[in-house]
Motif scaffolding. Sequence first.
Motif, PDB file in Angstrom:
ATOM      1  N   LYS A  10      -3.135   0.462  -5.155  1.00  0.00           N
ATOM      2  CA  LYS A  10      -1.971   0.600  -4.291  1.00  0.00           C
ATOM      3  C   LYS A  10      -1.694  -0.705  -3.568  1.00  0.00           C
ATOM      4  O   LYS A  10      -2.581  -1.306  -2.988  1.00  0.00           O
ATOM      5  N   VAL A  11      -0.432  -1.132  -3.635  1.00  0.00           N
ATOM      6  CA  VAL A  11       0.003  -2.339  -2.941  1.00  0.00           C
ATOM      7  C   VAL A  11       1.304  -2.037  -2.217  1.00  0.00           C
ATOM      8  O   VAL A  11       2.074  -1.164  -2.621  1.00  0.00           O
ATOM      9  N   CYS A  12       1.537  -2.768  -1.155  1.00  0.00           N
ATOM     10  CA  CYS A  12       2.789  -2.669  -0.420  1.00  0.00           C
ATOM     11  C   CYS A  12       3.903  -3.180  -1.328  1.00  0.00           C
ATOM     12  O   CYS A  12       3.794  -4.268  -1.900  1.00  0.00           O
ATOM     13  N   LEU A  13       4.952  -2.399  -1.459  1.00  0.00           N
ATOM     14  CA  LEU A  13       6.044  -2.795  -2.339  1.00  0.00           C
ATOM     15  C   LEU A  13       6.959  -3.846  -1.718  1.00  0.00           C
ATOM     16  O   LEU A  13       7.844  -4.361  -2.386  1.00  0.00           O
ATOM     17  N   LYS A  14       6.710  -4.206  -0.459  1.00  0.00           N
ATOM     18  CA  LYS A  14       7.507  -5.259   0.173  1.00  0.00           C
ATOM     19  C   LYS A  14       6.778  -6.596   0.162  1.00  0.00           C
ATOM     20  O   LYS A  14       7.324  -7.604  -0.254  1.00  0.00           O
ATOM     21  N   CYS A  15       5.510  -6.612   0.606  1.00  0.00           N
ATOM     22  CA  CYS A  15       4.777  -7.883   0.702  1.00  0.00           C
ATOM     23  C   CYS A  15       3.734  -8.068  -0.397  1.00  0.00           C
ATOM     24  O   CYS A  15       3.194  -9.153  -0.547  1.00  0.00           O
ATOM     25  N   GLY A  16       3.407  -6.987  -1.133  1.00  0.00           N
ATOM     26  CA  GLY A  16       2.448  -7.087  -2.223  1.00  0.00           C
ATOM     27  C   GLY A  16       0.992  -7.025  -1.796  1.00  0.00           C
ATOM     28  O   GLY A  16       0.094  -7.141  -2.621  1.00  0.00           O
ATOM     29  N   GLN A  17       0.736  -6.833  -0.496  1.00  0.00           N
ATOM     30  CA  GLN A  17      -0.628  -6.771   0.007  1.00  0.00           C
ATOM     31  C   GLN A  17      -1.297  -5.493  -0.498  1.00  0.00           C
ATOM     32  O   GLN A  17      -0.699  -4.419  -0.485  1.00  0.00           O
ATOM     33  N   GLY A  18      -2.548  -5.603  -0.915  1.00  0.00           N
ATOM     34  CA  GLY A  18      -3.306  -4.428  -1.325  1.00  0.00           C
ATOM     35  C   GLY A  18      -3.507  -3.488  -0.154  1.00  0.00           C
ATOM     36  O   GLY A  18      -3.674  -3.928   0.982  1.00  0.00           O
ATOM     37  N   LEU A  19      -3.487  -2.194  -0.425  1.00  0.00           N
ATOM     38  CA  LEU A  19      -3.567  -1.217   0.660  1.00  0.00           C
ATOM     39  C   LEU A  19      -4.934  -0.565   0.798  1.00  0.00           C
ATOM     40  O   LEU A  19      -5.111   0.279   1.648  1.00  0.00           O
ATOM     41  N   SER A  20      -5.885  -0.924  -0.008  1.00  0.00           N
ATOM     42  CA  SER A  20      -7.203  -0.329   0.078  1.00  0.00           C
ATOM     43  C   SER A  20      -7.791  -0.560   1.467  1.00  0.00           C
ATOM     44  O   SER A  20      -7.954  -1.700   1.901  1.00  0.00           O
ATOM     45  N   GLY A  21      -8.090   0.519   2.158  1.00  0.00           N
ATOM     46  CA  GLY A  21      -8.679   0.417   3.490  1.00  0.00           C
ATOM     47  C   GLY A  21      -7.686   0.097   4.590  1.00  0.00           C
ATOM     48  O   GLY A  21      -8.049  -0.019   5.732  1.00  0.00           O
ATOM     49  N   LEU A  22      -6.408  -0.050   4.264  1.00  0.00           N
ATOM     50  CA  LEU A  22      -5.400  -0.366   5.265  1.00  0.00           C
ATOM     51  C   LEU A  22      -4.481   0.821   5.491  1.00  0.00           C
ATOM     52  O   LEU A  22      -4.256   1.626   4.587  1.00  0.00           O
ATOM     53  N   ALA A  23      -3.925   0.898   6.677  1.00  0.00           N
ATOM     54  CA  ALA A  23      -2.939   1.933   6.948  1.00  0.00           C
ATOM     55  C   ALA A  23      -1.696   1.657   6.121  1.00  0.00           C
ATOM     56  O   ALA A  23      -1.263   0.522   5.977  1.00  0.00           O
ATOM     57  N   SER A  24      -1.142   2.704   5.538  1.00  0.00           N
ATOM     58  CA  SER A  24       0.082   2.563   4.773  1.00  0.00           C
ATOM     59  C   SER A  24       0.975   3.747   5.069  1.00  0.00           C
ATOM     60  O   SER A  24       0.518   4.796   5.516  1.00  0.00           O
TER      61      SER A  24
END
Length: 150
Positions: A10-24
Amino acid sequence: MNDSHSSGNKVCLKCGQGLSGLASLMMVTPTSGATLLCARCAAEQHANSFVSLEEADHFIEEATNLVETLEKFIENCPEMPAVPEGLDTVAMTPLSVYRTMQIHLAAFKSRRMEMLTEVGSRTRAEYEIKKAIEAEDYELAAELKKRYRF
């Protein structure tokens, strides 16, 4: 299906940052459908939707109240249960909501500052005087009126 929605990738569709372990957040709109965003991009998108300084102030007040409530809750319950493996990007714990609200609050305040710099000096002065009067800081309101020569 988009690869960004597959399990474990899973990655943020705006900035491309991976979402593992992050709030999304999953943002759903009538025009663009569902979009998976990191908390920072979601907060910026929300803040950029503000149409007035009053709206920004309202959301800042609401977010501040929520952050303060969550701080009290976390203080009273310092030992949070562990999030089960695989749910780290979707689980909503008091601590993850707290962190997300802090990110939103910062974005809201930043957007309010941008809005203040975008408006004309008279509009900004009227806004500052109005806020001083609402806070019952009549000395500041009088000083602002003198400064802006109303």
